[in-house]
Design an enzyme around this catalytic site. Structure first.
Site, mmCIF file in Angstrom:
data_model
loop_
_atom_site.group_PDB
_atom_site.id
_atom_site.type_symbol
_atom_site.label_atom_id
_atom_site.label_comp_id
_atom_site.label_asym_id
_atom_site.label_seq_id
_atom_site.Cartn_x
_atom_site.Cartn_y
_atom_site.Cartn_z
ATOM 1 N N GLY A 55 0.838 -1.196 0.000
ATOM 2 C CA GLY A 55 0.000 0.000 0.000
ATOM 3 C C GLY A 55 0.871 1.244 0.000
ATOM 4 N N CYS A 82 4.937 -6.265 2.223
ATOM 5 C CA CYS A 82 5.366 -4.879 1.998
ATOM 6 C C CYS A 82 4.701 -3.940 3.021
ATOM 7 C CB CYS A 82 5.101 -4.465 0.547
ATOM 8 S SG CYS A 82 5.989 -2.966 0.127
ATOM 9 N N TYR A 83 3.815 -3.056 2.581
ATOM 10 C CA TYR A 83 3.124 -2.211 3.563
ATOM 11 C C TYR A 83 2.399 -3.099 4.584
ATOM 12 C CZ TYR A 83 -0.114 1.121 5.609
ATOM 13 O OH TYR A 83 -0.828 1.874 6.506
ATOM 14 N N HIS A 169 8.254 -8.404 -2.171
ATOM 15 C CA HIS A 169 7.049 -8.866 -2.870
ATOM 16 C C HIS A 169 7.227 -10.294 -3.401
ATOM 17 C CE1 HIS A 169 4.768 -5.107 -2.969
ATOM 18 N NE2 HIS A 169 5.947 -4.530 -2.981
ATOM 19 N N GLU A 171 5.025 -12.108 -4.682
ATOM 20 C CA GLU A 171 4.121 -12.337 -5.814
ATOM 21 C C GLU A 171 4.743 -11.934 -7.148
ATOM 22 O OE1 GLU A 171 3.967 -10.025 -3.573
ATOM 23 O OE2 GLU A 171 3.126 -8.144 -4.297
ATOM 24 N N ASP A 227 -11.374 -12.887 -24.920
ATOM 25 C CA ASP A 227 -12.088 -12.404 -23.735
ATOM 26 C C ASP A 227 -13.602 -12.379 -23.942
ATOM 27 O OD1 ASP A 227 -9.485 -12.046 -23.070
ATOM 28 O OD2 ASP A 227 -9.508 -9.875 -23.234
ATOM 29 N N LYS A 366 -4.922 -12.959 -18.392
ATOM 30 C CA LYS A 366 -5.177 -13.562 -19.706
ATOM 31 C C LYS A 366 -5.105 -15.096 -19.683
ATOM 32 C CE LYS A 366 -5.970 -12.519 -24.030
ATOM 33 N NZ LYS A 366 -6.848 -11.426 -24.451
#
Ligand code: XMP
Length: 510
Positions: A55, A82-83, A169, A171, A227, A366
């Site tokens: 954040g 993180c935050y 991070h 991720e 999509d 995607k």
């Protein structure tokens, strides 16, 4: 439908949906909720774990987001990222400091592999950092389990309370073994079974779409791209013939594409309308050669055709769109310069009488969208389709467009794609197509002089289409493609291969 749920609490960081996506990659269901969500609501979901996202810069900012500290006493494992680690430390009595320098990017990190998050992983590796503040005093009951040269608390834990934090991070793919760390949190700390599948996602989404739509009517603009096709398949299973799909065939599609879309959807229990609007579009485009003007004309005409068809249906309750998560980010990216106006982002609503928009793919990336499409039984040629711009071949015929030029391009492009697939390169090259340039040059065929078009071939590798490298197609393959096109397609006597990356070029030529 009961499945284990992980709640991702959103503190406003840029990677929130990426965290959610990584959790799904570990075959665990997750929901992203705002950090303000009342504790009772979170607890009611009975989550097996909670993840705090990144954040803003500092927990000391006047309007910095914080959670109710009671969340740490629910007995539910929490991982702060993180935050998220900082707000956890701050809430539990630790101290966060604001040094002058910041740590950003790939950073050498040292791990205590006794910590369950780093179980079976190397003691040293690269992590992706993006912070100024760091924790200089741990809350009671916590120990630091990783550090970098600049940051003493790159990770912390209180295993007894099942509370964990990572300053970096996990991720982001730049963090070595980051996904393994998340998996350790999910499987080892939260006790996740890792048995959630895209099939579960499909079933669950179908149920919630039915709840939401009731007996309402839904309208979808189907382009035949991945999509909108997946969106149509999902809605057709959810609500059957309450769905009307309007497929505007603007005559700027690739070879056979319009018929393929029709075949895939006309057999379903939905209202499928194909509008053959080639003549209309070509009439509007006649004599226009400037790329942005072409885009605008196509965008406007598309809306007009769609609107006319929609009016025939009368009032609809919902307008569905196949927006996926990367579109949400791109169209929200405030100050970014408009390089090209992408007409199928943020499209139609003003003109159609409807109550609400539904975007059932809004949270998917995607590859997840493709996986869902497979799950819903869409054919491979639709699900694996490479990106195709809304304005279609109009921006691949350089300069003025005519039906004749479009047909030449369609035939050449078809051969190019066929040979790339035959060479087994279609998975490695992320986008590839032919461009009909407006240049003519002299050639010789048989005994005669020719004066015909130059065709350009383009192939790129990319992860996000924001930057791209030109694909190293083997010479032998290029050779076969070149010979076939010149022999089989009339009016082309020269073929070039585009060897520019993006930037400085763009992927499309216009
Ligand atoms: P560029 O040429 O900007 O393309 O490097 C990046 C990606 O976007 C696609 N593209 C478009 N998609 N409407 C679209 O829906 C458009 O007007 C448009 N222009 C480019 C392009 O094919 C590539 O995948």
């Amino acid at each position: 439908m009961s499945h284990q749920t992980v709640v991702v609490l959103d503190f406003g960081g840029q990677y929130n949906q990426l965290i959610a996506r990584r959790v799904r990659e570990c075959a665990v269901y997750c929901e992203v909720l705002p950090y303000k969500t009342p504790l009772a609501e979170i607890a009611a979901k009975n989550p097996i774990g909670i993840i705090f996202t990144g954040g803003p810069n500092s927990v000391y900012l006047p309007d910095a987001p914080h959670v109710d500290p009671a969340i740490f006493s629910l007995g539910i494992p929490v991982l702060g990222i993180c935050y998220g680690i900082q707000t956890m430390a701050y809430a539990l009595g630790g101290h966060v400091t604001s040094p002058d320098s910041r740590e950003y990017g790939k950073t050498d990190t040292y791990y205590d592999t006794g910590c369950i998050l780093f179980k079976d992983l190397p003691e040293r590796g690269i992590s992706w950092m993006s912070h100024t503040d760091y924790i200089d005093k741990l809350p009671e009951g916590f120990t630091a389990t990783a550090h970098t040269d600049a940051c003493p608390t790159a990770a912390m834990q209180n295993p007894e309370k099942k509370l964990y934090g990572l300053q970096f991070h996990p991720e982001v793919l730049h963090t070595e073994n980051g996904i393994a760390m998340l998996r350790n949190f999910l499987l080892e700390v939260c006790g996740a079974k890792g048995d959630w599948t895209m099939g579960d996602y499909a079933r669950q989404t179908i149920v919630s779409l039915r709840d939401k739509i009731g007996d309402g009517k839904v309208l979808l603009a189907l382009s035949g791209g991945v999509d909108s096709s997946v969106c149509a398949a999902l809605l057709s299973q959810a609500i059957g013939n309450q769905l009307t799909c309007i497929f505007v065939d603007h005559g700027l599609m690739r070879k056979n594409e319009g018929d393929e879309v029709e075949t895939a959807f006309s057999g379903r229990n939905i209202n499928f309308v194909r509008v053959n609007a080639e003549e209309r579009f070509l009439a509007k485009l006649a004599g226009v050669s400037e790329p942005e003007s072409k885009r605008k004309i196509i965008g406007e005409e598309f809306i007009r055709v769609f609107e006319e068809e929609a009016k025939k249906i009368g009032k609809v309750d919902f307008l569905a769109q196949g927006t996926i998560y990367p579109d949400v980010i791109e169209s929200g990216a405030g100050d970014a310069a408009v390089i090209k106006s992408h007409h199928n982002v943020g499209g139609l609503p003003d003109y159609v009488d409807f109550k609400e928009i539904i975007e059932p793919l809004r949270l998917l990336f995607k590859d997840e969208t493709r996986a869902l499409g497979r799950e819903l039984g869409l054919p491979d040629y639709l699900v694996n389709r490479q990106p195709f711009p809304g304005p279609g071949l109009a921006i691949r015929v350089i300069g003025e467009i005519t039906k004749e030029k479009l047909d030449i391009l369609r035939d050449a492009d078809f051969i190019f794609r066929e040979e790339i697939a035959k060479a087994g390169l279609d998975r490695d090259i992320h986008q590839y197509f032919a461009v009909l340039t407006s240049m003519r040059s002299v050639g010789v065929m048989g005994d005669g002089r020719t004066y015909d078009y130059t065709l350009a071939l383009r192939g790129v590798t990319t992860t996000d289409f924001m930057t791209a490298d030109w694909a190293r197609i083997p010479y032998e393959t290029l050779d076969i493609i070149s010979r076939r096109i010149v022999n089989e397609v009339r009016n082309i006597n020269r073929i070039v291969y585009d060897i520019t990356s993006k930037p400085p070029a763009t992927i499309e030529w216009e």
